[in-house]
Design an enzyme around this catalytic site. Structure first.
Site, mmCIF file in Angstrom:
data_model
loop_
_atom_site.group_PDB
_atom_site.id
_atom_site.type_symbol
_atom_site.label_atom_id
_atom_site.label_comp_id
_atom_site.label_asym_id
_atom_site.label_seq_id
_atom_site.Cartn_x
_atom_site.Cartn_y
_atom_site.Cartn_z
ATOM 1 N N CYS A 1 -0.222 7.533 15.723
ATOM 2 C CA CYS A 1 -1.577 7.967 15.341
ATOM 3 C C CYS A 1 -1.740 9.441 15.708
ATOM 4 C CB CYS A 1 -2.612 7.133 16.096
ATOM 5 S SG CYS A 1 -4.296 7.765 15.946
ATOM 6 N N ASN B 1 -12.427 1.790 -6.379
ATOM 7 C CA ASN B 1 -11.029 2.230 -6.431
ATOM 8 C C ASN B 1 -10.624 2.912 -5.134
ATOM 9 O OD1 ASN B 1 -11.118 1.302 -9.032
ATOM 10 N ND2 ASN B 1 -11.427 3.321 -9.958
ATOM 11 N N TYR C 1 0.825 -1.222 0.000
ATOM 12 C CA TYR C 1 0.000 0.000 0.000
ATOM 13 C C TYR C 1 0.852 1.264 0.000
ATOM 14 C CZ TYR C 1 -3.944 -2.980 0.178
ATOM 15 O OH TYR C 1 -4.867 -3.935 -0.174
ATOM 16 N N LEU D 1 -13.552 -2.327 -21.286
ATOM 17 C CA LEU D 1 -12.678 -2.687 -22.423
ATOM 18 C C LEU D 1 -13.057 -4.039 -23.009
ATOM 19 C CD1 LEU D 1 -10.303 -1.240 -23.722
ATOM 20 C CD2 LEU D 1 -8.741 -2.588 -22.308
ATOM 21 N N GLU D 2 -13.699 -4.855 -22.157
ATOM 22 C CA GLU D 2 -14.174 -6.177 -22.620
ATOM 23 C C GLU D 2 -15.436 -6.501 -21.838
ATOM 24 O OE1 GLU D 2 -10.863 -8.544 -21.295
ATOM 25 O OE2 GLU D 2 -11.213 -7.877 -19.238
ATOM 26 N N HIS E 1 -14.416 0.507 -0.954
ATOM 27 C CA HIS E 1 -13.283 -0.342 -0.555
ATOM 28 C C HIS E 1 -12.205 0.452 0.155
ATOM 29 C CE1 HIS E 1 -14.361 -3.515 -3.859
ATOM 30 N NE2 HIS E 1 -15.156 -3.583 -2.815
HETATM 31 C C1 BV8 Z 1 -17.277 -9.291 1.693
HETATM 32 C C2 BV8 Z 1 -9.225 -3.208 -1.826
HETATM 33 C C3 BV8 Z 1 -18.705 -10.087 3.369
HETATM 34 C C4 BV8 Z 1 -7.879 -3.751 -1.885
HETATM 35 C C5 BV8 Z 1 -10.567 -4.880 -2.848
HETATM 36 C C6 BV8 Z 1 -20.044 -13.958 -2.982
HETATM 37 C C7 BV8 Z 1 -20.808 -13.016 -2.313
HETATM 38 C C8 BV8 Z 1 -20.224 -12.128 -1.413
HETATM 39 C C9 BV8 Z 1 -18.840 -12.171 -1.191
HETATM 40 C C10 BV8 Z 1 -18.093 -13.113 -1.861
HETATM 41 C C11 BV8 Z 1 -18.677 -13.999 -2.735
HETATM 42 N N1 BV8 Z 1 -17.700 -14.798 -3.214
HETATM 43 C C12 BV8 Z 1 -16.515 -14.432 -2.684
HETATM 44 C C13 BV8 Z 1 -16.725 -13.421 -1.842
HETATM 45 C C14 BV8 Z 1 -15.705 -12.752 -1.065
HETATM 46 C C15 BV8 Z 1 -14.988 -11.637 -1.810
HETATM 47 C C16 BV8 Z 1 -14.971 -11.754 -3.286
HETATM 48 O O1 BV8 Z 1 -15.809 -11.163 -3.992
HETATM 49 N N2 BV8 Z 1 -13.977 -12.480 -3.784
HETATM 50 C C17 BV8 Z 1 -13.806 -12.596 -5.233
HETATM 51 C C18 BV8 Z 1 -12.305 -12.647 -5.550
HETATM 52 C C19 BV8 Z 1 -14.536 -13.856 -5.669
HETATM 53 N N3 BV8 Z 1 -15.560 -10.353 -1.436
HETATM 54 C C20 BV8 Z 1 -15.154 -9.783 -0.290
HETATM 55 O O2 BV8 Z 1 -14.377 -10.297 0.490
HETATM 56 C C21 BV8 Z 1 -15.757 -8.411 0.040
HETATM 57 N N4 BV8 Z 1 -16.289 -8.456 1.375
HETATM 58 O O3 BV8 Z 1 -17.754 -10.062 0.890
HETATM 59 O O4 BV8 Z 1 -17.679 -9.191 3.015
HETATM 60 C C22 BV8 Z 1 -19.999 -9.461 2.986
HETATM 61 C C23 BV8 Z 1 -20.610 -9.783 1.777
HETATM 62 C C24 BV8 Z 1 -21.819 -9.216 1.457
HETATM 63 C C25 BV8 Z 1 -22.410 -8.329 2.325
HETATM 64 C C26 BV8 Z 1 -21.773 -8.027 3.530
HETATM 65 C C27 BV8 Z 1 -20.560 -8.571 3.857
HETATM 66 C C28 BV8 Z 1 -14.683 -7.341 0.057
HETATM 67 C C29 BV8 Z 1 -14.153 -7.140 -1.335
HETATM 68 C C30 BV8 Z 1 -13.194 -5.960 -1.325
HETATM 69 C C31 BV8 Z 1 -11.786 -6.467 -1.469
HETATM 70 N N5 BV8 Z 1 -10.902 -5.326 -1.669
HETATM 71 N N6 BV8 Z 1 -9.876 -3.777 -2.960
HETATM 72 C C32 BV8 Z 1 -7.073 -2.938 -2.822
HETATM 73 O O5 BV8 Z 1 -7.602 -2.194 -3.674
HETATM 74 O O6 BV8 Z 1 -5.866 -3.089 -2.679
HETATM 75 S S1 BV8 Z 1 -11.101 -5.658 -4.242
HETATM 76 C C33 BV8 Z 1 -10.220 -5.171 -5.622
HETATM 77 O O7 BV8 Z 1 -10.946 -5.729 -6.727
HETATM 78 C C34 BV8 Z 1 -10.204 -3.677 -5.900
HETATM 79 O O8 BV8 Z 1 -10.957 -2.905 -4.989
HETATM 80 C C35 BV8 Z 1 -10.873 -3.572 -7.241
HETATM 81 O O9 BV8 Z 1 -11.516 -2.389 -7.388
HETATM 82 C C36 BV8 Z 1 -11.809 -4.705 -7.148
HETATM 83 C C37 BV8 Z 1 -12.509 -5.121 -8.384
HETATM 84 O O10 BV8 Z 1 -11.569 -5.163 -9.405
HETATM 85 P P1 BV8 Z 1 -11.837 -4.181 -10.648
HETATM 86 O O11 BV8 Z 1 -11.931 -2.776 -10.148
HETATM 87 O O12 BV8 Z 1 -12.983 -4.688 -11.426
HETATM 88 O O13 BV8 Z 1 -10.489 -4.314 -11.427
HETATM 89 P P2 BV8 Z 1 -10.086 -5.486 -12.422
HETATM 90 O O14 BV8 Z 1 -8.632 -5.350 -12.698
HETATM 91 O O15 BV8 Z 1 -10.634 -6.787 -11.923
HETATM 92 O O16 BV8 Z 1 -10.914 -5.158 -13.755
HETATM 93 C C38 BV8 Z 1 -10.623 -3.973 -14.457
HETATM 94 C C39 BV8 Z 1 -11.563 -3.958 -15.661
HETATM 95 O O17 BV8 Z 1 -11.332 -2.757 -16.390
HETATM 96 C C40 BV8 Z 1 -11.305 -5.112 -16.631
HETATM 97 O O18 BV8 Z 1 -12.539 -5.696 -16.976
HETATM 98 C C41 BV8 Z 1 -10.664 -4.437 -17.851
HETATM 99 O O19 BV8 Z 1 -11.079 -5.026 -19.065
HETATM 100 C C42 BV8 Z 1 -11.216 -3.041 -17.763
HETATM 101 N N7 BV8 Z 1 -10.359 -2.003 -18.342
HETATM 102 C C43 BV8 Z 1 -9.004 -1.977 -18.377
HETATM 103 N N8 BV8 Z 1 -8.602 -0.839 -18.988
HETATM 104 C C44 BV8 Z 1 -9.726 -0.147 -19.321
HETATM 105 C C45 BV8 Z 1 -10.843 -0.890 -18.915
HETATM 106 N N9 BV8 Z 1 -12.111 -0.473 -19.118
HETATM 107 C C46 BV8 Z 1 -12.269 0.714 -19.736
HETATM 108 N N10 BV8 Z 1 -11.255 1.488 -20.156
HETATM 109 C C47 BV8 Z 1 -9.974 1.089 -19.974
HETATM 110 N N11 BV8 Z 1 -8.970 1.882 -20.404
#
Ligand code: BV8
Length: 233
Positions: free
Chosen positions: A136, A92, A56, A203-204, A109
Site C-alpha cells: 500500500c 461503470n 479486475y 439498444l433494447e 460502483h
Molecule cells: C446493495 C461492480 C445493499 C462490479 C457491479 C433489490 C433492492 C436492492 C438490492 C437488491 C435487490 N435485489 C437484489 C439486490 C442486490 C444486488 C442486485 O441488484 N442484484 C441484481 C443482480 C438483482 N445489488 C447490490 O448488491 C448492490 N448493493 O444492494 O447494497 C443496499 C441496497 C440499497 C441501499 C443501500 C444498500 C451493489 C450492486 C453493485 C454490484 N457491482 N459492478 C464490476 O463492475 O465488476 S454491478 C454491474 O452491473 C456493473 O456495475 C454494471 O454497471 C451493472 C449494471 O449492468 P449494466 O451497466 O446495466 O450492464 P448490462 O450488461 O447489464 O446492460 C448493458 C445494457 O446496454 C443492455 O441493456 C444493452 O442492451 C445495452 N447496450 C449494449 N450496447 C449498447 C447498449 N446501449 C446503447 N448503445 C450500445 N452500443
C-alpha cells in the site's frame, strides 16, 4: 412540463460498448466463463482472491487499449455547456467519461483505477495489477490491497449525494443500462415520483422501460450526440 434546469444522467456498460468494453449481460457478458455475479462478491474474494484479482487486473489492463466514444464525448460537451446542475452517475468502473472530458462524474460502483487497502482503509490511484500483492502506498502493508469496486451485497458509493440529485432533478436520463441492478435500477422511479421527466436511451428496452416517459432504442453513439444537440440547440 416544468423547465429543465437540473439533469441526472445514469450510465451503464452500454455507453462503453462501442469503445470495445464488454457489457455484463449481453452475449459477451461472461468473463472466462464466469458470470459477474459470481466473481463480483466479497464471498468470491474470500474464497478465491486470485481469481477475483485476475478478473479486475485483466479489465484494468484493457483500459489502456480503449478510447471514449461519441456518446462519452457528447456527455462531456453537455457537462461543459449546460448552465444548470448536472450529474453523471455511472455504474461503470472504466474511466472513459473522464477521458472524454466530463467532470461532474460519480462512480457509484467504484473504479478500476483505484485500489483499496484493507489495512489502512486508504484508497490510491492504481494502474498496475493487484494480483501480485503489492504494498500500500499509504501504509506500506503488503498484499492487503483489493480492487476499489462495489461488489454485490456491498453499499454503493455516495448514495446520499445521488438521492439528493434525484430529488432535485427536472430530467432523469438513463443510457446503456439493462436496469438489472439495484439500487441504480430504481432511480428512475425516485426521479419520476418527484416530478422529473424521464428518458432512456438503450439498444433494447431495459427492465425498467415501463417507468420512462420516453424510450429511444438504438446505439448510444448515435442517440446521445443527437440528444445533446437537442438539449444545447
Ligand atoms: C446493495 C461492480 C445493499 C462490479 C457491479 C433489490 C433492492 C436492492 C438490492 C437488491 C435487490 N435485489 C437484489 C439486490 C442486490 C444486488 C442486485 O441488484 N442484484 C441484481 C443482480 C438483482 N445489488 C447490490 O448488491 C448492490 N448493493 O444492494 O447494497 C443496499 C441496497 C440499497 C441501499 C443501500 C444498500 C451493489 C450492486 C453493485 C454490484 N457491482 N459492478 C464490476 O463492475 O465488476 S454491478 C454491474 O452491473 C456493473 O456495475 C454494471 O454497471 C451493472 C449494471 O449492468 P449494466 O451497466 O446495466 O450492464 P448490462 O450488461 O447489464 O446492460 C448493458 C445494457 O446496454 C443492455 O441493456 C444493452 O442492451 C445495452 N447496450 C449494449 N450496447 C449498447 C447498449 N446501449 C446503447 N448503445 C450500445 N452500443
Amino acid at each position: 412540463m416544468r423547465e429543465i434546469r437540473n439533469i441526472v444522467i445514469l450510465t451503464g456498460a452500454g455507453i462503453s460498448a462501442e469503445s470495445g468494453v464488454a457489457t455484463f449481460r449481453g452475449p459477451d457478458g461472461l468473463w472466462e466463463g464466469h458470470r459477474v455475479e459470481d466473481v463480483a462478491t466479497p464471498e468470491a474474494f474470500t474464497r478465491d482472491p486470485g481469481l477475483v484479482q485476475a478478473f479486475y487486473d485483466a479489465r484494468r489492463a484493457k483500459l489502456k487499449g480503449v478510447e471514449p466514444n461519441a456518446a462519452h464525448r457528447a456527455l462531456a460537451r453537455l457537462d461543459a455547456e449546460w448552465p444548470g446542475d448536472l450529474l453523471i452517475v455511472t455504474q461503470n468502473v472504466d474511466d472513459l467519461h473522464e477521458r472524454a472530458g466530463a467532470e461532474r462524474v460519480l462512480h457509484m460502483h467504484g473504479e478500476l483505477r483505484s485500489a483499496w487497502c484493507l489495512a489502512c482503509d486508504g484508497r490510491s490511484r492504481w494502474e498496475a495489477p493487484l494480483g501480485d500483492g503489492p504494498a500500500c502506498p499509504a501504509c506500506g502493508a503488503q498484499g492487503r490491497m483489493r480492487p476499489d469496486i462495489v461488489w454485490f451485497g456491498e453499499m454503493p458509493y455516495e448514495m446520499d449525494r445521488i438521492e439528493a440529485a434525484l430529488v432535485e432533478a427536472d430530467l432523469f436520463v438513463s443510457i446503456g443500462t439493462s436496469g438489472a441492478v439495484y439500487p441504480a435500477a430504481g432511480y428512475v422511479q425516485t426521479a419520476r415520483y418527484r416530478g422529473a421527466q424521464t428518458l432512456e436511451m438503450n439498444l433494447e428496452p431495459s427492465q425498467g422501460s415501463y417507468f420512462f416517459h420516453e424510450s429511444r432504442i438504438g446505439r448510444a453513439g448515435d442517440l446521445v450526440p443527437a440528444w445533446v444537440e437537442e438539449m444545447l440547440g
